[in-house]
Design an enzyme around this catalytic site. Structure first.
Site, mmCIF file in Angstrom:
data_model
loop_
_atom_site.group_PDB
_atom_site.id
_atom_site.type_symbol
_atom_site.label_atom_id
_atom_site.label_comp_id
_atom_site.label_asym_id
_atom_site.label_seq_id
_atom_site.Cartn_x
_atom_site.Cartn_y
_atom_site.Cartn_z
ATOM 1 N N ALA A 131 0.843 -1.205 0.000
ATOM 2 C CA ALA A 131 0.000 0.000 0.000
ATOM 3 C C ALA A 131 0.872 1.248 0.000
ATOM 4 C CB ALA A 131 -0.925 0.011 1.220
ATOM 5 N N PHE A 158 10.023 1.836 3.120
ATOM 6 C CA PHE A 158 10.481 3.101 2.514
ATOM 7 C C PHE A 158 10.407 4.267 3.513
ATOM 8 C CE2 PHE A 158 8.250 1.440 -1.591
ATOM 9 C CZ PHE A 158 9.345 0.675 -1.943
ATOM 10 N N PRO A 245 -1.029 19.488 1.324
ATOM 11 C CA PRO A 245 -0.540 20.625 0.510
ATOM 12 C C PRO A 245 0.855 21.090 0.931
ATOM 13 C CG PRO A 245 -2.845 20.954 1.072
ATOM 14 C CD PRO A 245 -2.391 19.729 1.823
ATOM 15 N N GLU A 247 3.154 19.358 2.561
ATOM 16 C CA GLU A 247 4.139 18.302 2.293
ATOM 17 C C GLU A 247 4.526 18.292 0.820
ATOM 18 O OE1 GLU A 247 2.052 15.616 5.750
ATOM 19 O OE2 GLU A 247 2.341 14.682 3.806
ATOM 20 N N GLN A 284 26.238 26.397 -29.798
ATOM 21 C CA GLN A 284 24.874 26.933 -29.754
ATOM 22 C C GLN A 284 23.941 25.982 -28.987
ATOM 23 O OE1 GLN A 284 22.117 26.862 -33.173
ATOM 24 N NE2 GLN A 284 22.140 29.081 -33.074
ATOM 25 N N GLY A 345 31.169 12.610 -20.148
ATOM 26 C CA GLY A 345 31.454 11.445 -19.293
ATOM 27 C C GLY A 345 31.636 11.813 -17.836
ATOM 28 N N GLU A 372 1.666 10.620 -11.024
ATOM 29 C CA GLU A 372 0.400 10.161 -11.628
ATOM 30 C C GLU A 372 -0.744 10.451 -10.649
ATOM 31 O OE1 GLU A 372 3.248 8.167 -11.523
ATOM 32 O OE2 GLU A 372 3.678 8.847 -13.557
HETATM 33 C C1 LIG Z 1 13.297 7.226 -0.959
HETATM 34 C C2 LIG Z 1 11.868 7.086 -0.539
HETATM 35 C C3 LIG Z 1 11.448 7.668 0.652
HETATM 36 C C4 LIG Z 1 10.129 7.503 1.090
HETATM 37 N N1 LIG Z 1 9.759 8.008 2.317
HETATM 38 C C5 LIG Z 1 8.548 7.664 2.817
HETATM 39 C C6 LIG Z 1 8.199 8.005 4.170
HETATM 40 O O1 LIG Z 1 8.973 8.649 4.901
HETATM 41 N N2 LIG Z 1 7.004 7.591 4.650
HETATM 42 C C7 LIG Z 1 6.126 6.884 3.878
HETATM 43 O O2 LIG Z 1 5.070 6.539 4.379
HETATM 44 N N3 LIG Z 1 6.412 6.561 2.593
HETATM 45 C C8 LIG Z 1 7.607 6.915 2.052
HETATM 46 N N4 LIG Z 1 7.922 6.566 0.762
HETATM 47 C C9 LIG Z 1 6.963 5.810 -0.030
HETATM 48 C C10 LIG Z 1 6.335 6.577 -1.180
HETATM 49 O O3 LIG Z 1 5.456 7.557 -0.691
HETATM 50 C C11 LIG Z 1 5.659 5.550 -2.105
HETATM 51 O O4 LIG Z 1 6.707 4.810 -2.724
HETATM 52 C C12 LIG Z 1 4.768 6.201 -3.139
HETATM 53 O O5 LIG Z 1 3.632 6.781 -2.556
HETATM 54 C C13 LIG Z 1 4.322 5.207 -4.226
HETATM 55 O O6 LIG Z 1 3.809 4.038 -3.672
HETATM 56 P P1 LIG Z 1 4.336 2.619 -4.176
HETATM 57 O O7 LIG Z 1 5.817 2.630 -4.091
HETATM 58 O O8 LIG Z 1 3.625 1.559 -3.424
HETATM 59 O O9 LIG Z 1 3.960 2.562 -5.699
HETATM 60 P P2 LIG Z 1 2.544 2.016 -6.331
HETATM 61 O O10 LIG Z 1 1.422 2.620 -5.594
HETATM 62 O O11 LIG Z 1 2.665 0.521 -6.387
HETATM 63 O O12 LIG Z 1 2.639 2.605 -7.784
HETATM 64 C C14 LIG Z 1 3.245 1.932 -8.915
HETATM 65 C C15 LIG Z 1 2.921 2.748 -10.158
HETATM 66 O O13 LIG Z 1 1.509 2.772 -10.369
HETATM 67 C C16 LIG Z 1 1.074 4.099 -10.510
HETATM 68 N N5 LIG Z 1 -0.278 4.255 -9.976
HETATM 69 C C17 LIG Z 1 -0.725 3.876 -8.744
HETATM 70 N N6 LIG Z 1 -2.011 4.216 -8.601
HETATM 71 C C18 LIG Z 1 -2.378 4.851 -9.745
HETATM 72 C C19 LIG Z 1 -3.585 5.457 -10.209
HETATM 73 N N7 LIG Z 1 -4.672 5.508 -9.449
HETATM 74 N N8 LIG Z 1 -3.591 6.003 -11.447
HETATM 75 C C20 LIG Z 1 -2.499 5.968 -12.238
HETATM 76 N N9 LIG Z 1 -1.336 5.415 -11.841
HETATM 77 C C21 LIG Z 1 -1.277 4.867 -10.625
HETATM 78 C C22 LIG Z 1 2.070 4.911 -9.729
HETATM 79 O O14 LIG Z 1 2.046 6.273 -10.119
HETATM 80 C C23 LIG Z 1 3.353 4.207 -10.060
HETATM 81 O O15 LIG Z 1 3.841 4.662 -11.292
HETATM 82 C C24 LIG Z 1 9.212 6.778 0.288
HETATM 83 C C25 LIG Z 1 9.633 6.235 -0.931
HETATM 84 C C26 LIG Z 1 10.931 6.369 -1.348
HETATM 85 C C27 LIG Z 1 11.342 5.717 -2.641
#
Ligand SMILES: Cc1cc2nc3c(=O)[nH]c(=O)nc-3n(C[C@H](O)[C@H](O)[C@H](O)COP(=O)(O)OP(=O)(O)OC[C@H]3O[C@@H](n4cnc5c(N)ncnc54)[C@H](O)[C@@H]3O)c2cc1C
Length: 387
Positions: A131, A158, A245, A247, A284, A345, A372
């Site tokens: 999630a 994450f 907003p 964040e 250019q 490079g 997205e």
């Molecule tokens: C370095 C790092 C730091 C982070 N820090 C935190 C933190 O401190 N606390 C925390 O809670 N989380 C944190 N996160 C998590 C981050 O918020 C999530 O990775 C992010 O919200 C996406 O969720 P997911 O990775 O599960 O991707 P998914 O939800 O699995 O998404 C996969 C793909 O599907 C697309 N997608 C999903 N739903 C839809 C939709 N309805 N329409 C179109 N496309 C869609 C997404 O855009 C994406 O391209 C962190 C992540 C990273 C990489």
């Protein structure tokens, strides 16, 4: 360049003092921190001692009563310098505000001064292995027991500052059958039995930023640690939505500052580098590319500065913040890619700041809600339906 009107002389004086702090306390160590995968804990204490954490908190809770623009200055300076290991923004301007806005008096007194002093490092744990974008699908549960405490089970991934964190705001279902309305926020402290940290995750960029898995196995969370107390049970999702907003704007602020820094490095590099008997800057293609990028970054800066004014006035809406997050982070990645190309490079060598900045930038389109999802929010605001 359009003159910025966002900051006053005090903000600029603060910028100078924070730059000096970074030169002394961060610059000499950041490369080693990238190699070890986390910043030394001491930098948090040093920042706290110098008043650089949670500045916007009221003095009564250990802050400086500073307006949000001081935090904006700090975010810009960290981004400009490429110190992506420093998680002060999330700690000071995401975690602390949840406690300030929704916490009970007892919770504010217990946690805010310790976050401001650097005694505690804060994190927020929403995302789970299954999630991320779909936050309503969070599986972690916190079930109220007969004695009023909550039994917390689940895992998070994450999590920024997760490994150093002493205090984690955990998103969990207190009523698993009630969807978003069953979501609550719990204040989980390091050392609570059953709360374990997993491995620090190896990332493409932001290598000094600790990003961890967190596990909760029958953690008994006292009733007093439900954010806001019993009255806030089931209202966690509303809190999350209200804070979005600011964040999201924070990501846009750092995106613009990083992009500007990349352009500045590239102007310098291309003026110094000679190829075919002339500088790279004289081609250019180089001049036009940099002119285009500078134009777009200027446009972004004006927009983001306006959003900063709106956030100070409490008027920034979610759709506009989502526009800023998506558009500026996309732009940041484009700027990094084109500036890296102009380094040839050398742009692929870790010792060059552009290389690190290129790697660091990529996640800005993903976290804080993917771009997205930002477009979903914007289109919904246009009456186009969707999720
Ligand atoms: C370095 C790092 C730091 C982070 N820090 C935190 C933190 O401190 N606390 C925390 O809670 N989380 C944190 N996160 C998590 C981050 O918020 C999530 O990775 C992010 O919200 C996406 O969720 P997911 O990775 O599960 O991707 P998914 O939800 O699995 O998404 C996969 C793909 O599907 C697309 N997608 C999903 N739903 C839809 C939709 N309805 N329409 C179109 N496309 C869609 C997404 O855009 C994406 O391209 C962190 C992540 C990273 C990489």
């Amino acid at each position: 360049m359009i003159e910025r009107t966002l900051f006053n002389a005090d903000h600029e004086a603060f910028r100078d003092s924070f730059r000096k702090f970074m030169e002394k306390e961060i610059a000499p160590h950041h490369e080693a921190w990238e190699e070890q995968g986390y910043v030394d804990r001491a930098v948090w204490s040093r920042a706290g001692e110098n008043g650089f954490l949670c500045m916007s908190l009221p003095e009564a809770y250990g802050g400086s009563d500073a307006d949000k623009l001081y935090s904006v200055v700090q975010m810009e300076e960290i981004a400009r310098a490429g110190f992506s290991g420093i998680g002060f923004g999330l700690h000071s301007e995401i975690v602390a505000p949840y406690i300030l806005h929704y916490g009970t008096e007892q919770q504010k007194n217990r946690y805010l001064p310790r976050l401001a002093s650097g005694e505690m490092v804060g994190a927020i744990a929403m995302s789970e292995p299954a999630a991320g974008s779909d936050l309503q699908g969070v599986k972690s549960t916190a079930i109220r027991q007969a004695d009023g405490s909550y039994l917390l089970n689940g895992s998070k991934t994450f999590i920024t500052n997760g490994w150093h964190a002493d205090l984690v705001i955990v998103v969990a279902k207190t009523d698993p059958g009630a969807g978003a309305k069953g979501t609550s926020l719990l204040l989980v402290e390091r050392g609570m039995p059953g709360f374990e940290k997993g491995k620090r995750l190896k990332k493409l960029g932001m290598k000094a930023q600790d990003t961890s898995e967190l596990f909760f196995d029958n953690v008994k969370v006292p009733a007093d640690n439900l954010l806001g107390g019993l009255a806030m049970e089931g209202r966690g999702f509303i809190c999350l939505m209200e804070q979005l907003p600011w964040e999201r704007l924070q990501i846009a602020i750092s995106a613009v500052a990083s992009a500007q820094a990349a352009i500045d490095w590239t102007v310098q590099y291309t003026k110094d580098r000679k190829v075919f008997g002339q500088t790279v800057a004289q081609f250019q293609n180089t001049r036009y590319t940099l002119a285009e990028l500078q134009t777009e970054v200027q446009v972004a800066r004006v927009f983001v500065d306006k959003c900063c004014e709106l956030i100070v006035q409490g008027k920034l809406d979610t759709a506009t913040a989502s526009m800023a997050k998506y558009w500026c982070s996309d732009l940041q990645c484009k700027v990094m890619d084109e500036c890296l190309q102009l380094h040839g490079g050398y742009g692929y060598m870790w010792e060059y700041p552009i290389t690190r900045a290129y790697a660091d930038a990529r996640v800005q389109r993903i976290y804080g809600g993917t771009n997205e999802i930002m477009k979903e929010v914007i289109s919904r605001g246009m009456g186009l339906g969707g999720r």
